[in-house]
Motif scaffolding. Structure first.
Motif, short mmCIF file in Angstrom:
data_model
loop_
_atom_site.label_atom_id
_atom_site.label_comp_id
_atom_site.label_asym_id
_atom_site.label_seq_id
_atom_site.Cartn_x
_atom_site.Cartn_y
_atom_site.Cartn_z
N VAL A 35 0.84 -1.19 0.00
CA VAL A 35 0.00 0.00 0.00
C VAL A 35 0.88 1.25 0.00
O VAL A 35 1.76 1.41 0.83
CB VAL A 35 -0.93 0.02 1.23
N ASP A 36 0.66 2.12 -0.97
CA ASP A 36 1.29 3.43 -1.00
C ASP A 36 0.32 4.42 -1.64
O ASP A 36 -0.88 4.12 -1.75
CB ASP A 36 2.65 3.40 -1.72
N ASP A 37 0.80 5.57 -2.08
CA ASP A 37 -0.12 6.59 -2.57
C ASP A 37 -0.76 6.23 -3.91
O ASP A 37 -1.75 6.86 -4.31
CB ASP A 37 0.58 7.95 -2.67
N THR A 38 -0.23 5.24 -4.63
CA THR A 38 -0.83 4.86 -5.93
C THR A 38 -1.16 3.38 -6.04
O THR A 38 -1.62 2.94 -7.08
CB THR A 38 0.13 5.23 -7.08
N HIS A 39 -0.94 2.59 -4.96
CA HIS A 39 -1.19 1.15 -5.03
C HIS A 39 -2.02 0.68 -3.84
O HIS A 39 -1.90 1.20 -2.73
CB HIS A 39 0.13 0.37 -5.07
N SER A 40 -2.83 -0.34 -4.10
CA SER A 40 -3.66 -0.93 -3.06
C SER A 40 -3.95 -2.38 -3.43
O SER A 40 -4.10 -2.70 -4.61
CB SER A 40 -4.98 -0.16 -2.93
N PRO A 41 -4.01 -3.30 -2.44
CA PRO A 41 -4.32 -4.71 -2.76
C PRO A 41 -5.76 -4.90 -3.20
O PRO A 41 -6.11 -5.95 -3.72
CB PRO A 41 -4.05 -5.44 -1.44
N MET A 42 -6.62 -3.91 -2.98
CA MET A 42 -7.99 -3.93 -3.48
C MET A 42 -8.22 -2.66 -4.28
O MET A 42 -7.93 -1.56 -3.81
CB MET A 42 -8.98 -4.03 -2.32
N PHE A 43 -8.68 -2.81 -5.50
CA PHE A 43 -8.92 -1.65 -6.35
C PHE A 43 -10.10 -1.95 -7.27
O PHE A 43 -10.66 -3.04 -7.25
CB PHE A 43 -7.67 -1.29 -7.15
N HIS A 44 -10.48 -0.99 -8.09
CA HIS A 44 -11.67 -1.12 -8.93
C HIS A 44 -11.28 -1.02 -10.41
O HIS A 44 -10.41 -0.24 -10.78
CB HIS A 44 -12.69 -0.04 -8.60
N GLN A 45 -11.95 -1.81 -11.21
CA GLN A 45 -11.73 -1.80 -12.65
C GLN A 45 -13.06 -1.71 -13.39
O GLN A 45 -14.10 -2.10 -12.87
CB GLN A 45 -11.01 -3.08 -13.11
N ILE A 46 -12.98 -1.21 -14.61
CA ILE A 46 -14.10 -1.33 -15.53
C ILE A 46 -13.53 -1.82 -16.85
O ILE A 46 -12.48 -1.34 -17.30
CB ILE A 46 -14.87 0.00 -15.72
N GLU A 47 -14.17 -2.82 -17.43
CA GLU A 47 -13.69 -3.40 -18.68
C GLU A 47 -14.84 -3.48 -19.68
O GLU A 47 -16.00 -3.66 -19.30
CB GLU A 47 -13.11 -4.80 -18.45
N GLY A 48 -14.48 -3.32 -20.94
CA GLY A 48 -15.47 -3.39 -22.01
C GLY A 48 -15.10 -4.45 -23.02
O GLY A 48 -13.93 -4.79 -23.21
N LEU A 49 -16.11 -4.98 -23.68
CA LEU A 49 -15.90 -6.03 -24.68
C LEU A 49 -16.92 -5.88 -25.80
O LEU A 49 -18.11 -5.70 -25.54
CB LEU A 49 -16.05 -7.41 -24.04
N VAL A 50 -16.44 -5.94 -27.02
CA VAL A 50 -17.30 -5.95 -28.20
C VAL A 50 -16.91 -7.13 -29.06
O VAL A 50 -15.73 -7.29 -29.40
CB VAL A 50 -17.19 -4.64 -29.01
N VAL A 51 -17.86 -7.99 -29.40
CA VAL A 51 -17.62 -9.13 -30.28
C VAL A 51 -18.70 -9.12 -31.36
O VAL A 51 -19.89 -9.10 -31.05
CB VAL A 51 -17.67 -10.47 -29.51
N ASP A 52 -18.27 -9.12 -32.61
CA ASP A 52 -19.22 -9.12 -33.73
C ASP A 52 -18.45 -9.42 -35.01
O ASP A 52 -17.22 -9.60 -34.99
CB ASP A 52 -19.92 -7.77 -33.83
N GLU A 53 -19.12 -9.45 -36.09
CA GLU A 53 -18.46 -9.67 -37.38
C GLU A 53 -17.78 -8.38 -37.84
O GLU A 53 -18.30 -7.28 -37.64
CB GLU A 53 -19.49 -10.13 -38.42
N ASN A 54 -16.60 -8.51 -38.42
CA ASN A 54 -15.88 -7.39 -39.03
C ASN A 54 -15.47 -6.31 -38.03
O ASN A 54 -15.38 -5.13 -38.39
CB ASN A 54 -16.71 -6.77 -40.16
N ILE A 55 -15.21 -6.68 -36.79
CA ILE A 55 -14.71 -5.72 -35.80
C ILE A 55 -13.20 -5.58 -35.99
O ILE A 55 -12.48 -6.57 -36.11
CB ILE A 55 -15.02 -6.19 -34.36
N SER A 56 -12.71 -4.33 -36.00
CA SER A 56 -11.29 -4.08 -36.25
C SER A 56 -10.70 -3.14 -35.20
O SER A 56 -11.42 -2.60 -34.35
CB SER A 56 -11.11 -3.46 -37.64
N MET A 57 -9.38 -2.93 -35.29
CA MET A 57 -8.70 -2.01 -34.39
C MET A 57 -9.22 -0.59 -34.56
O MET A 57 -9.25 0.19 -33.61
CB MET A 57 -7.19 -2.05 -34.66
#
Length: 340
Positions: A200-222
């Motif tokens: 634990v310091d000013d930028t790290h913690s053993p518990m934190f929060h994330q948000i993730e996104g996912l898109v899956v479909d035909e013809n999806i590109s960078m």
């Protein structure tokens, strides 16, 4: 026998006038009307009566029984009502008590950021899904194409409950669950707590929060990925924000990249906060979903492609509110929370 019945009637009715509890009343009922009660004992002696006396005594006995039963029912109702009243008096709440000292709370900055992010992605056509914080190794690592020798699978980096169960190290297992359950096409985001061993310091913690996104479909590109993230960042931080994509490695995406955004302090002009580079620290990671991940979830990688991205909500909250210590988000210090 008439005299005995009359005596039982009088004694029973008189005794019940002094009953103070349902328990006492039940004892009296058994005493007078039970299988071995006084009235029952009298009725057992009717076999010794003559044919002429039996109907007369039987009628009197029934009248005595009915009168005692009616008295018992009346007393029972009175006792129940009395108990209700006493309970209400005992548990009564004084609604006249002043509430001037009541403190009304508000949204924690972390929750406000989570809701803002979810609302933003919902407006872009994403669906919000959720998943458990206690996960399987299969969903957390194996299905995400993380090899057994990957550093994140080490006991010193991850909180294992058993060999096959752990506290999730990211919210990506929610994507695995969604792909297995819904298949493709798919467009989701998931937010929540994650856990990794960290000092634990000013930028790290053993518990934190994330948000993730996912898109899956035909013809999806960078190109779809970059366009989506550019819209998201501009809507969140401002129309003048720019993004920079640097190649990176994630086992579950290929190709992969890290995304930098314009420095929030100088808006790209260069300042001490960004070492005069005009760019802030890395905001999120992203990439095209690895074909093996799709196949692990039963999705045809020849037909479908997809992109995924993930970011730390704590970091976004710190940037948004100008915080310099992540511990402020978890200390529950009112002096800090009341600022928001």
């Amino acid at each position: 026998m008439k005299e005995k019945l009359g005596e039982i009637r009088s004694r029973a009715l008189q005794t019940m006038d002094n009953v103070t509890s349902l328990g006492e009343l039940e004892d009296l009922r058994v005493k007078f009307l039970g299988k071995k009660g006084e009235l029952t004992s009298i009725l057992k002696e009717m076999g010794r009566l003559s044919k002429e006396e039996r109907p007369v005594i039987g009628q009197i006995a029934n009248e005595v029984r009915n009168e005692i039963e009616n008295k018992i029912n009346c007393v029972k109702e009175e006792l129940i009502e009395k108990q209700k009243y006493e309970k209400m008096e005992k548990e009564k709440i004084d609604i006249s008590i002043s509430t001037n000292k009541e403190r009304i709370g508000h949204r924690h900055p972390l929750l406000s950021t989570i809701e803002e992010l979810e609302d933003l992605f919902i407006s872009m056509g994403f669906t919000v899904v959720d998943g458990p914080e206690i996960e399987t190794v299969e969903n957390n690592f194996d299905a995400l194409n993380s090899p057994e020798n990957h550093p994140s699978r080490d006991l010193s980096d991850t909180f294992y409950i058993t060999e096959d169960i752990l506290l999730r190290t990211h919210t990506s297992p929610v994507q695995i669950r969604a792909m297995k359950e819904y298949g493709a096409p798919l467009r989701i985001v998931s937010a929540g707590r994650t856990f990794r061993f960290d000092d634990v310091d000013d930028t790290h913690s053993p518990m934190f929060h994330q948000i993730e996104g996912l898109v899956v479909d035909e013809n999806i590109s960078m190109a779809n990925l970059i366009h989506t993230l550019d819209i998201f960042i501009k809507e969140l931080f401002g129309k003048d924000m720019k993004t920079r994509y640097r190649p990176h490695y994630f086992p579950f995406t290929e190709p992969s990249a890290e995304v930098d955004v314009t420095c929030m302090a100088c808006r790209g002009k260069g300042c001490p906060a960004c070492n005069n580079t005009g760019w802030s620290m890395e905001l999120l990671g992203c990439g095209m979903v690895h074909p093996k991940v799709l196949e692990n979830c039963g999705i045809d990688s020849d037909k479908y492609t997809g992109f995924a991205f993930g970011m730390g909500i704590d970091r976004i909250t710190m940037v948004k509110y100008g915080l310099n210590d992540i511990r402020l988000l978890f200390d529950n210090d009112n002096r800090f929370l009341e600022q928001f």
